[in-house]
Design a protein around this motif. Structure first.
Motif, PDB file in Angstrom:
ATOM      1  N   ALA A  96      -7.824  -1.981  -0.223  1.00 61.58           N
ATOM      2  CA  ALA A  96      -7.315  -2.334  -1.555  1.00 61.58           C
ATOM      3  C   ALA A  96      -7.821  -3.707  -1.976  1.00 61.58           C
ATOM      4  O   ALA A  96      -8.151  -3.938  -3.136  1.00 61.58           O
ATOM      5  N   VAL A 155       0.833  -1.203   0.000  1.00 66.84           N
ATOM      6  CA  VAL A 155       0.000   0.000   0.000  1.00 66.84           C
ATOM      7  C   VAL A 155       0.868   1.253   0.000  1.00 66.84           C
ATOM      8  O   VAL A 155       2.053   1.212   0.338  1.00 66.84           O
ATOM      9  N   ARG A 175      -5.650   0.187   4.946  1.00 67.47           N
ATOM     10  CA  ARG A 175      -5.451   0.421   3.517  1.00 67.47           C
ATOM     11  C   ARG A 175      -5.329  -0.901   2.756  1.00 67.47           C
ATOM     12  O   ARG A 175      -5.800  -1.013   1.611  1.00 67.47           O
TER      13      ARG A 175
END
Length: 378
Positions: free
Chosen positions: A364, A312, A360
């Motif tokens: 994702a 990320v 994150r």
């Protein structure tokens, strides 16, 4: 390996000849812009046999080694690992032929290197002829893995000891559908901190690196031949220690994620040394720590275990509150202390960063920004 002083001399002479031949081949490839293997081999093949006493197959391996080196250089340039177009490091790499050390590793294929796993010996071509029944040592586990060996084996020497490096193909486990993600914050003071709050390899490893840095400074000031030899030995020892620590950390991370049915979220730290401006007392640690190595270790160990890995964007993970998402540079009070100016939560700064990375990574995964497994195995 090897079994006798004669065998050791023959192997050392073979490595020197192969790498001198590789340097000649590299100069020809650079001067005539011959990077394709068949074309380059046609240009230098007979010279390698006549001038460097190489056999037919060793000469072919030398040409392939040079072509692979230039292919790796082009890939690094394309990926930006040597800087932007016109940078000093890139110009330095592009302006001269690739040079191979006299003791650099040399690939051997099955025609010039034969393994006998039952007897734990190898037969290898050298300038002094083919030497048979050279014993090798390895663990019982490594011996079982050697049964699935494929392709070339690299001969190398380190501190007077000869090693054979073999590539083993292992099947990857099928990746499972993760139930959340384990975020991992990679840092200078604390090498790795997880979203569970576990800090790995912090103060102890930094003390070890500081001792070696001081020792390197003393040896560099002496500028004697003996000091240079010791400096080389210390540098290798520190690299081995760092690699071992990275292996331990990666194994712990993968084991935790596998046990809890989670994936692993890591920061994408490519180019961090160019992007980050560290404090003066942290610069040596920033440039001595193998960021990419730890990420690579985690990635391949995770693939073997079927654990999904997501990389990320690390921007503002240290400034963003993992509870209310408020982002401000003053939230990071000190290196270790995070205090949100909005909701007032207080926690360890690296723990907060790892929680943001976990969020994150999960985001994702949910929006399909990474490859998903076809079916879940859990």
């Amino acid at each position: 390996m090897p079994a006798s002083a004669h065998d050791a001399d023959a192997l050392a002479a073979t490595l020197r000849a192969c790498n001198r031949a590789a340097n000649h081949t590299s100069e020809v490839a650079f001067a005539k812009d011959l990077k394709r293997r068949n074309v380059l081999q046609k240009e230098v093949y007979f010279a390698l046999k006549a001038d460097y006493d190489l056999g037919a197959q060793p000469a072919v391996r030398v040409v392939k080694k040079v072509c692979d080196a230039y292919a790796a250089l082009r890939a690094n340039i394309k990926a930006g690992n040597l800087g932007r177009d016109g940078s000093k490091s890139r110009l330095r790499a592009e302006s001269k032929p690739i040079v191979f050390r006299e003791e650099a590793a040399q690939p051997f294929d099955d025609r010039i290197l034969t393994w006998n796993l039952n007897a734990r010996t190898v037969s290898i071509w050298t300038l002094a002829g083919r030497i048979k029944h050279i014993p090798f040592v390895c663990s019982d586990h490594a011996l079982k893995l050697l049964a699935s060996r494929r392709g070339e084996s690299d001969l190398m020497v380190r501190d007077g000891m000869f090693f054979l490096i073999a590539t083993i193909d292992l099947p990857e486990a099928e990746a499972f559908e993760p139930d959340g993600f384990l975020g991992v914050d990679l840092g200078i003071v604390n090498i790795a901190t997880t979203s569970d709050g576990e800090i790995m390899a912090g103060r102890g490893l930094n003390r070890y690196r500081e001792r070696h840095r001081e020792l390197r400074d003393k040896l560099q000031k002496k500028r004697t031949k003996s000091a240079k030899r010791v400096l080389k030995r210390v540098r290798r020892r520190e690299a081995r220690h760092a690699a071992n620590q990275n292996h331990i950390i990666a194994k712990q991370l993968v084991a935790t994620a596998e046990r809890t049915s989670r994936g692993i979220a890591l920061e994408d730290l490519s180019g961090i040394r160019q992007r980050v401006t560290a404090k003066k007392d942290q610069r040596a640690r920033l440039h001595s720590w193998a960021f990419a190595q730890l990420g690579a270790f985690v990635e391949y160990k995770a693939r073997r275990a079927g654990v999904p890995v997501v990389f990320v964007d690390p921007r503002n993970t240290s400034r963003q509150c993992s509870e209310c998402w408020h982002t401000h540079r003053t939230n990071r009070v000190t290196q270790a202390r995070f205090v949100c100016r909005s909701c007032g939560i207080v926690m360890h700064a690296d723990h907060n960063g790892s929680r943001n990375i976990a969020h994150r990574g999960e985001a994702a995964w949910k929006r399909g920004a990474v490859n998903r497994p076809r079916t879940s195995t859990r």
